[in-house]
Design an enzyme around this catalytic site. Structure first.
Site, PDB file in Angstrom:
ATOM      1  N   CYS A 113       0.810  -1.219   0.000  1.00  0.00           N
ATOM      2  CA  CYS A 113       0.000   0.000   0.000  1.00  0.00           C
ATOM      3  C   CYS A 113       0.844   1.270   0.000  1.00  0.00           C
ATOM      4  O   CYS A 113       0.346   2.350  -0.314  1.00  0.00           O
ATOM      5  CB  CYS A 113      -0.942   0.000   1.206  1.00  0.00           C
ATOM      6  SG  CYS A 113      -2.008  -1.460   1.275  1.00  0.00           S
ATOM      7  N   HIS A 253      -3.390   6.680   3.448  1.00  0.00           N
ATOM      8  CA  HIS A 253      -3.782   5.441   2.782  1.00  0.00           C
ATOM      9  C   HIS A 253      -5.168   5.034   3.271  1.00  0.00           C
ATOM     10  O   HIS A 253      -5.465   5.090   4.467  1.00  0.00           O
ATOM     11  CB  HIS A 253      -2.778   4.329   3.084  1.00  0.00           C
ATOM     12  CG  HIS A 253      -3.264   2.983   2.660  1.00  0.00           C
ATOM     13  ND1 HIS A 253      -3.665   2.715   1.370  1.00  0.00           N
ATOM     14  CD2 HIS A 253      -3.445   1.833   3.359  1.00  0.00           C
ATOM     15  CE1 HIS A 253      -4.065   1.459   1.298  1.00  0.00           C
ATOM     16  NE2 HIS A 253      -3.943   0.907   2.486  1.00  0.00           N
ATOM     17  N   ASN A 283     -10.114  -0.658   0.184  1.00  0.00           N
ATOM     18  CA  ASN A 283      -8.658  -0.559   0.172  1.00  0.00           C
ATOM     19  C   ASN A 283      -8.152  -1.026  -1.195  1.00  0.00           C
ATOM     20  O   ASN A 283      -8.158  -2.213  -1.498  1.00  0.00           O
ATOM     21  CB  ASN A 283      -8.077  -1.425   1.292  1.00  0.00           C
ATOM     22  CG  ASN A 283      -6.565  -1.361   1.374  1.00  0.00           C
ATOM     23  OD1 ASN A 283      -5.896  -0.840   0.485  1.00  0.00           O
ATOM     24  ND2 ASN A 283      -6.006  -1.908   2.431  1.00  0.00           N
TER      25      ASN A 283
END
Length: 326
Positions: A113, A253, A283
């Site tokens: 990520c 994030h 996500n």
């Protein structure tokens, strides 16, 4: 300060929307349970024939169109992804193949990520050092291919998408003011895909054991994510000589709202300045920050001269944070 300006950003999102209500018919979960723990209400899912490079190429072409730039003018193409088309060649090379590009350096960044911010760090250094004048940094994922759709603790979290940014050298007071990045490989097994590489090649047994899907220790990830993202952001602000009050926008994030809010609170950046798209996309790993940045730019939340703070945490464990004057 490493000077560059963002010529354009763009995003590519599959049209297929998977809602929590639909997930209720697939696994033992509820919309209330998912929303309370993650803030996610829906996510995008790529069609079976769509690969990561397809989304990446779509986002890149859209960004080039907005910038009025021929893709052939790009000096380096960086793709951040955890879901590459193939182990080799890189997804960046598949993007070139799709677009008929020859010449520009092309490679992938595998930092989970945090990958897009890793890519931005590399692109900024290449531009500052003269190794490139114009760089494309893309975060692209098809996470739906690597989740276990019978594991309710992980399959509700992830979505597919891509975001791209085109950077070019400039003499203006823009670019990367401060950054912090790193990794702690001792925690590699807390969030990983066990099979498919040289340690555990694909086999009938690995497929049957669902060893090619995401394995995650959720509580451990949460604790380390909040610490790494907040400390990284605070360090990046310090290196940039910027106070939380001076930040125009915080793009964390998009893992889940609890991690994002805890990170924001520790950085002391005002709640109204935080960008959140996790409710609509889930996500998207390396794609989350560039997609969020493009949405913020499109909505007019980012203007020339604004200070944007970005921070991420991912498998590895990796982390990265940056303060950017756009």
């Amino acid at each position: 300060m490493r000077r560059f300006k963002i010529l354009a950003t763009a995003r590519a999102l599959p049209p297929r929307v998977l809602t929590n209500a639909e997930l209720e018919t697939m696994i033992d979960t509820t919309d209330q349970w998912i929303v309370e723990r993650t803030g996610i209400r829906e996510r995008r899912i790529a069609a079976p024939e769509v690969a990561t490079s397809d989304l990446a190429a779509e986002a890149l072409l859209s960004a080039c169109g907005s910038a009025g730039l021929d893709p052939g003018a790009i000096d380096v193409l960086i793709v951040a992804t955890s879901t590459p088309d193939t182990l080799f060649p890189s997804t960046a090379c598949w993007v070139q193949h799709k677009l008929g590009l020859r010449g520009p350096a092309a490679f992938d960044v595998s930092a989970g990520c945090s990958g897009w911010l890793y890519g931005m760090e590399l692109a900024a250094s290449l531009i500052a050092g003269g190794g490139a004048r114009t760089a494309a940094v893309i975060g692209a994922e098809v996470m739906s291919r690597v989740v276990n759709w019978e594991d309710r603790s992980t399959c509700v979290l992830f979505g597919d998408g891509a975001g791209a940014a085109i950077l070019t050298a400039c003499d203006e007071d823009r670019g990367l003011l401060g950054s912090a990045w790193g990794a702690d490989g001792t925690l590699a097994r807390v969030l990983y895909q066990p099979a498919g590489g040289s340690r555990q090649p694909a086999s009938a047994e690995s497929v049957a054991a669902r060893a090619h899907t995401v394995h995650m220790e959720g509580n451990t990830v949460f604790k380390h994510a909040v610490t790494a993202m907040s400390e990284g952001a605070i360090e990046a602000l310090k290196r940039a000589g910027v106070t939380p009050e001076e930040v125009s926008l915080l793009i964390p994030h998009q893992a889940n709202t609890r991690i994002m809010e805890a990170t924001r609170a520790r950085t002391a950046i005002a709640p109204a300045k935080m960008v959140s798209i996790v409710d609509r996309y889930g996500n998207m790993s390396a794609a989350t920050i560039p997609v969020a940045l493009d949405e913020a730019r499109t909505a007019g939340r980012v203007k020339d001269g604004d200070l944007v703070a970005m921070t991420a945490f991912g498998t590895g464990f990796t982390w990265a944070a940056q303060v950017l004057r756009v």
